[in-house]
Scaffold this motif. Structure first.
Motif, mmCIF file in Angstrom:
data_model
loop_
_atom_site.group_PDB
_atom_site.id
_atom_site.type_symbol
_atom_site.label_atom_id
_atom_site.label_comp_id
_atom_site.label_asym_id
_atom_site.label_seq_id
_atom_site.Cartn_x
_atom_site.Cartn_y
_atom_site.Cartn_z
ATOM 1 N N ASP A 232 -12.113 1.940 -5.123
ATOM 2 C CA ASP A 232 -10.688 1.644 -4.950
ATOM 3 C C ASP A 232 -10.171 2.140 -3.608
ATOM 4 O OD1 ASP A 232 -10.561 0.431 -7.438
ATOM 5 O OD2 ASP A 232 -9.835 2.225 -8.459
ATOM 6 N N LYS B 207 -11.521 -0.106 -0.786
ATOM 7 C CA LYS B 207 -10.802 -1.389 -0.804
ATOM 8 C C LYS B 207 -9.396 -1.224 -0.237
ATOM 9 C CE LYS B 207 -9.784 -5.379 -3.742
ATOM 10 N NZ LYS B 207 -8.441 -5.594 -3.164
ATOM 11 N N SER B 208 -8.726 -0.140 -0.606
ATOM 12 C CA SER B 208 -7.383 0.103 -0.093
ATOM 13 C C SER B 208 -7.395 0.281 1.421
ATOM 14 C CB SER B 208 -6.774 1.330 -0.774
ATOM 15 O OG SER B 208 -5.470 1.583 -0.301
ATOM 16 N N ARG C 186 -9.581 -0.917 3.597
ATOM 17 C CA ARG C 186 -9.853 -2.196 4.256
ATOM 18 C C ARG C 186 -8.664 -3.159 4.115
ATOM 19 N NH1 ARG C 186 -11.823 -3.158 7.718
ATOM 20 N NH2 ARG C 186 -13.277 -4.874 7.362
ATOM 21 N N ASP C 187 -8.003 -3.148 2.940
ATOM 22 C CA ASP C 187 -6.830 -4.014 2.739
ATOM 23 C C ASP C 187 -5.701 -3.659 3.700
ATOM 24 O OD1 ASP C 187 -8.093 -5.408 0.734
ATOM 25 O OD2 ASP C 187 -7.036 -4.419 -0.913
ATOM 26 N N LEU D 250 -16.999 -3.761 2.541
ATOM 27 C CA LEU D 250 -16.047 -2.650 2.593
ATOM 28 C C LEU D 250 -16.473 -1.594 3.616
ATOM 29 C CD1 LEU D 250 -15.223 -2.123 -1.199
ATOM 30 C CD2 LEU D 250 -13.885 -3.362 0.525
#
Length: 213
Positions: free
Chosen positions: A94, A97-98, A100-101, A128
């Motif tokens: 998580d 992902k956060s 990279r987002d 990622l």
């Protein structure tokens, strides 16, 4: 999120890999008539690359006439079995992902040998993790800054607004030698008291806390 680039250690930081390291270590020791090592011993031995792990695990280390054979058998066994029990720590996916987002750059720099570093990062993290660098010939391993510098080169970024994240004294030293702030995680292979004694100053108890620093 204060930083733009995150350089992560692998074992003990992103991946819980100690069981597979211990099993491969003991396989090689057992195959060569040497005493096996406990989980806590292997935990203490890791952090400086797998050759140093085996140097510490094998009686008399490099002076043992069976060192190279035992080390080679460890490597072969580990490459075949490094996915048996290894998995990301809870919350790690998580967080990646956060990051990279939110447009952050992410690399892994490990003292694990190069092929295993590449395989594990590709298997678990895919896109990622943009760059994954392990121990290989021709580049000094941690705590030298060389692999961190190489990560910045491959990412095509500078070290400005970058942070290093790791679980060990080697990681604290690597960050210092690279001119980076260091976030020390407390779910890995070293405890807080040991890390403080080795110069760590910033700690997180869960992966999601990384996002708030």
């Amino acid at each position: 999120m204060k930083y733009n680039t995150y350089i992560f250690d692998l074992d003990g930081t992103l991946l819980d890999s100690l069981d597979d390291l211990m099993l491969s270590c003991n396989y090689a020791l057992r195959a060569n008539g040497m005493p096996e090592r406990t989980y806590d011993e292997v935990r203490r031995f890791v952090g400086n690359g797998v050759k140093k792990l085996m140097e510490r695990a094998i009686p008399d280390g490099l002076d043992n006439p069976k060192f190279e054979k035992t080390y080679a058998e460890f490597r072969a066994h580990y490459m075949e079995h490094n996915l048996d029990h290894t998995k990301p720590y809870n919350g790690v996916m998580d967080v990646l992902k956060s990051l990279r987002d939110n447009g952050k750059r992410v690399a892994v720099v490990s003292n694990k040998f190069y092929a295993a570093t590449q395989e594990l990062c590709s298997h678990f993290f895919g896109s990622l993790v943009e760059v994954a660098i392990g121990e290989r010939e021709g580049i000094n391993k941690k705590p030298a800054p060389d692999t961190v510098v190489e990560a910045f080169r491959q990412l095509e970024v500078s070290k400005e607004n970058a942070v290093y994240v790791g679980d060990s004294d080697v990681d604290v030293q690597t960050a210092r030698n690279s001119g980076l702030p260091c976030i020390s995680v407390l779910w890995g292979f070293r405890d807080k008291e040991f890390l403080i004694a080795n110069g760590a100053t910033t700690f997180v108890s869960s992966p999601e806390e990384i996002l708030s620093i």
